[in-house]
Design an enzyme around this catalytic site. Structure first.
Site, mmCIF file in Angstrom:
data_model
loop_
_atom_site.group_PDB
_atom_site.id
_atom_site.type_symbol
_atom_site.label_atom_id
_atom_site.label_comp_id
_atom_site.label_asym_id
_atom_site.label_seq_id
_atom_site.Cartn_x
_atom_site.Cartn_y
_atom_site.Cartn_z
ATOM 1 C CB CYS A 233 -0.909 -0.002 1.231
ATOM 2 S SG CYS A 233 -1.948 1.475 1.359
ATOM 3 C CD1 TRP A 234 3.836 4.481 -2.669
ATOM 4 C CD2 TRP A 234 2.466 5.674 -3.958
ATOM 5 N NE1 TRP A 234 4.599 5.405 -3.366
ATOM 6 C CE2 TRP A 234 3.781 6.150 -4.160
ATOM 7 C CE3 TRP A 234 1.427 6.278 -4.682
ATOM 8 C CZ2 TRP A 234 4.089 7.200 -5.050
ATOM 9 C CZ3 TRP A 234 1.723 7.308 -5.559
ATOM 10 C CH2 TRP A 234 3.048 7.765 -5.727
ATOM 11 C CD GLU A 235 0.304 5.517 4.819
ATOM 12 O OE1 GLU A 235 0.838 6.629 4.763
ATOM 13 O OE2 GLU A 235 0.256 4.835 5.858
#
Lengths: 148, 618
Positions: A42-44
């Site tokens: 997840c890259w936010e």
């Protein structure tokens, strides 16, 4: 986190599943609600959070460097074309910011096929050039003769 | 298993900035052709701009007489230490303003100064409210393409019996359907590579790299396996960013004028300028050019960190005030929200204390401040004087941005030796490639690709083999993911990242390597490729996506090692040092390193091509 989904708020609509660039928001087969299947990919980017109409998706900062307790919530309004950010520090400090996201209505872009078509010839102009450059002509470089 | 065959005139692989630009331009020049765009995610939020951006980094401002394309070429050439294709960089620069003016019309909010001009962040950059940048550009692409296939991962390019491009194959990452796209022309506009090196962040945080996780090196994996000539793969780079969150530094340095120092408050570059000048000045005086090449600034920071005078600080506290606070925060919220979360979580008040800056793990890219990618033909008016019978050594073979394979075009991260495009330049290069592809269609449109059906069946079996393998072996173990007969994608990825970090100048080895280490890396990569073929396993289509991303990453990594072995000098010391050749060598190595991979024999051919200076250096 990585993002996560509050069980009490998720209706299983799938908007977050549909938008995630990392393909990590999937449906849980039993509950039929969304969840993050691969938090370490997840890259936010917050896209799942921005599309959720029920505010069911949230972020808890990455475990390896963000201490607990802070939060960032966001509301993106694509009719008013404004995004509102609400930041809460671990120590309780709050920050609020609002930014414009677009100057025109969604769906208003004129497609390329509705412009008159120039003849595809030998010149290097791209579509709508040189007009859209707002200069008289496409710059050209005088190519030097290179001595072998 | 569903089988789908899609006939296209132009196939665009990857719907990021370059792919969207290609769709727009192809439709403008060709009203009736079938233009198909494929993306492994959803183009509304795909590619490196998925989150948004706070600036457009490439805008000449020719309408206001701000810059010329010549100035841009000179700046970019200094930043890359003398090695760029002037023809390709000039070409992007002369067109890029028209792309930005389209974005403005379409509704991207661009900040203005008191004269009504775009607000400059720096000489080349302009400030935007860019949260919806990608969504706006995607709207234009959706109105251009005949069909868009979201959530379809392209695994391989397909060539016909005459070695021309014939299309591509892939699968739907949600329902697993097999796709064969037959196309007369193909534009590869897929992404560069993150996660080929061990990231600085760990475990749950591993997804927080500067360049997104979904940048799987597909631009390179697809092109390398198809046998396209590649260039400058050794020039993979790292970026100095806010520690942990990877927040952008451009607006802080250029617009807000924040200074970076070591822990003692000293300017790292000034401390090491003499030493850097001795080894890395070259014939062009890189240590003294303004602005200092990025990699030399990074080098000076690394020297200070190594000397134990870290951390390196960005002194936000000296420039941020109540009046400009919003601008500083928007810089993060538009494009790197995690950095805002680091400040909030660690109780950092940027008006009172500085924040740490640290160089990232290395990435492979062709769109940002470096130049990995395919070797491509340039535009006729600039490049046609520099011909060679071999395409891999030529600057021109008829169609702008065509790779060395007929009908296969490249843009964005896929086009090498054409750095500093960023978002606007990538969109522009997509436009350039698409106009050229339309010309190719006009000349060759009547020729239909001849595809051997046996070959497609073979590729298809190969594509799904990791799932077959899992189903065959899953009952051998009680539970979990430890098996003598299977390698899951995350296990293969961990192996790749460790060897790249330790032997190929990752952050864990202070970005330093040598011939012995690189040869060890090659040996281990060869074994990883064998293990991929014999052991890769996937439980479902999501894991199958990750498996094929891993394959593209492995090929990208192998090409990097091959190129780094070949270049016997240290050209960009802030990005990596060859300890056995620790200085720049302009007389021997101010040349492109090009390579070609033969997938049948799994061997690499490597050679150099001269750098031709078209633009007079100021």
């Amino acid at each position: 986190m990585p993002t996560f989904v509050y069980a009490s708020k998720c209706s299983g609509c799938g908007d977050c599943v549909d938008i995630c660039p990392s393909d990590i928001i999937h449906f849980d087969r039993k509950s039929r609600k969304a969840y993050n299947i691969e938090p370490d990919a997840c890259w936010e980017c917050f896209n799942c959070i921005k599309v959720c109409a029920r505010q069911a998706v949230d972020v808890r900062g990455y475990a390896d460097f963000v201490p607990m307790g802070a939060s960032i919530s966001v509301t993106r309004d694509d009719r008013k074309n404004v995004i509102d950010w609400n930041i809460m520090y671990r120590n309780g400090t709050r920050k609020k910011f609002s930014f414009q996201i677009r100057t025109t209505e969604w769906g208003s872009i004129k497609p390329p096929s509705e412009y008159p078509q120039a003849k595809i010839g030998e010149d290097e102009n791209l579509s709508l050039e040189p007009e859209k450059l707002y200069v008289d002509s496409l710059p050209r470089l005088k190519v030097r003769k290179i001595e072998e | 298993m569903k089988n789908k065959t899609v006939d296209c005139d132009i196939l665009i692989i990857g719907g990021g900035m370059a792919g969207c630009g290609a769709a727009w331009e192809a439709r403008y020049w060709s009203r009736n052709s079938k233009i198909v765009l494929v993306d492994k995610a959803n183009i509304d939020r795909s590619g490196a701009v998925a989150m948004g951006l706070s600036a457009i980094n490439t805008y000449m401002g020719m309408r206001w007489g701000e810059n010329t394309p010549e100035d841009f070429v000179n700046y970019v050439k200094n930043d890359l230490m003398g090695i760029i294709r002037d023809d390709l960089v000039y070409d992007v620069a002369r067109h890029v303003d028209s792309s930005v003016h389209l974005f403005d019309e379409w509704g991207l909010p661009i900040m203005k100064d008191k004269n009504g001009h775009y607000l400059r962040e720096g000489k080349w950059q302009i400030m935007i409210h860019g949260e919806s940048y990608k969504a706006i550009i995607a709207e234009a692409a959706k109105k251009s393409a005949s069909e868009i296939y979201n959530r379809v991962m392209i695994t391989h390019l397909i060539k016909d019996t005459n070695n021309k491009i014939a299309g591509a194959v892939g699968f739907d990452v949600r329902d697993g359907a097999f796709y064969l796209f037959k196309s007369k022309a193909v534009i590869v506009s897929a992404g560069g590579a993150s996660q080929i090196y061990r990231p600085r962040s760990s475990r749950e945080g591993a997804g927080r790299t500067w360049y997104p996780h979904w940048a799987s090196g597909s631009a390179y994996g697809l092109l390398i396996e198809a046998g396209a000539t590649m260039t400058m793969m050794e020039a993979r780079f790292s970026v100095p960013r806010y520690k942990d969150g990877y927040g952008p530094v451009g607006a802080w340095q250029l617009l807000l004028k924040a200074k970076q120092t070591n822990a003692l408050g000293q300017d790292s570059f000034e401390l090491h300028k003499e030493e850097i000048r001795r080894s890395f000045n070259g014939k062009m005086g890189y240590a003294d050019v303004v602005p200092t090449p990025t990699n030399l600034r990074v080098l000076s920071s690394l020297m200070e960190l190594k000397a134990g005078r870290g951390p390196i600080y960005m002194h936000t506290e000296n420039v941020l005030t109540k009046e400009n606070e919003e601008l500083g925060w928007e810089d993060f919220l538009d494009m790197t929200i995690s950095q805002a979360l680091v400040w909030a979580g660690q109780n950092v008040d940027p008006m009172k204390e500085p924040s740490e800056i640290l160089p990232s793990e290395p990435y492979a890219m062709g769109s940002h401040a470096t130049e990995n990618g395919a070797w491509a033909s340039g535009p006729a008016d600039l490049s046609s004087s520099f011909k060679n019978e071999e395409r891999g050594k030529s600057y021109f073979w008829g169609y702008n941005r065509m790779s060395t394979i007929d009908g296969l075009f490249v843009a964005g991260d896929a086009c090498g030796a054409s750095p500093h495009k960023f978002s606007s330049g990538s969109f522009t290069e997509g436009r350039i490639a698409a106009k050229s592809a339309v010309k190719y269609l006009i000349d060759h449109g009547s020729e239909h690709p001849q595809i051997e059906s046996n070959m497609i069946e073979q590729v298809k079996d190969n594509l799904y083999e990791p799932m077959e393998r899992y189903n065959k072996n899953k009952h051998e173990i009680t539970a979990g993911k430890v098996s003598p007969d299977m390698m899951w994608y995350d296990q293969g990825l961990a192996r790749l990242q460790k060897l790249m970090d330790e032997y190929v100048a990752g952050w864990g080895s202070w970005y330093t390597t040598n011939e012995v280490m690189l040869n060890k890396a090659l040996k281990l990569i060869k074994m990883l490729k064998e293990d991929f073929v014999n052991y890769a396993a996937a439980e479902d289509y999501h894991q199958l996506l990750r498996v094929w991303e891993l394959w593209h990453r492995i090929l990208t990594a192998e090409s990097i090692v091959v190129h780094m072995l070949y270049r016997k000098e240290t050209r960009w010391p802030g990005y990596y040092i060859r300890s056995d050749f620790p200085a720049i060598d302009d007389s021997g190595w101010r040349v492109f390193v090009n390579s070609r991979y033969d997938s049948k024999t799994q061997s690499w051919e490597t050679f150099t091509v001269p750098v031709i200076d078209l633009v007079v250096r100021k």
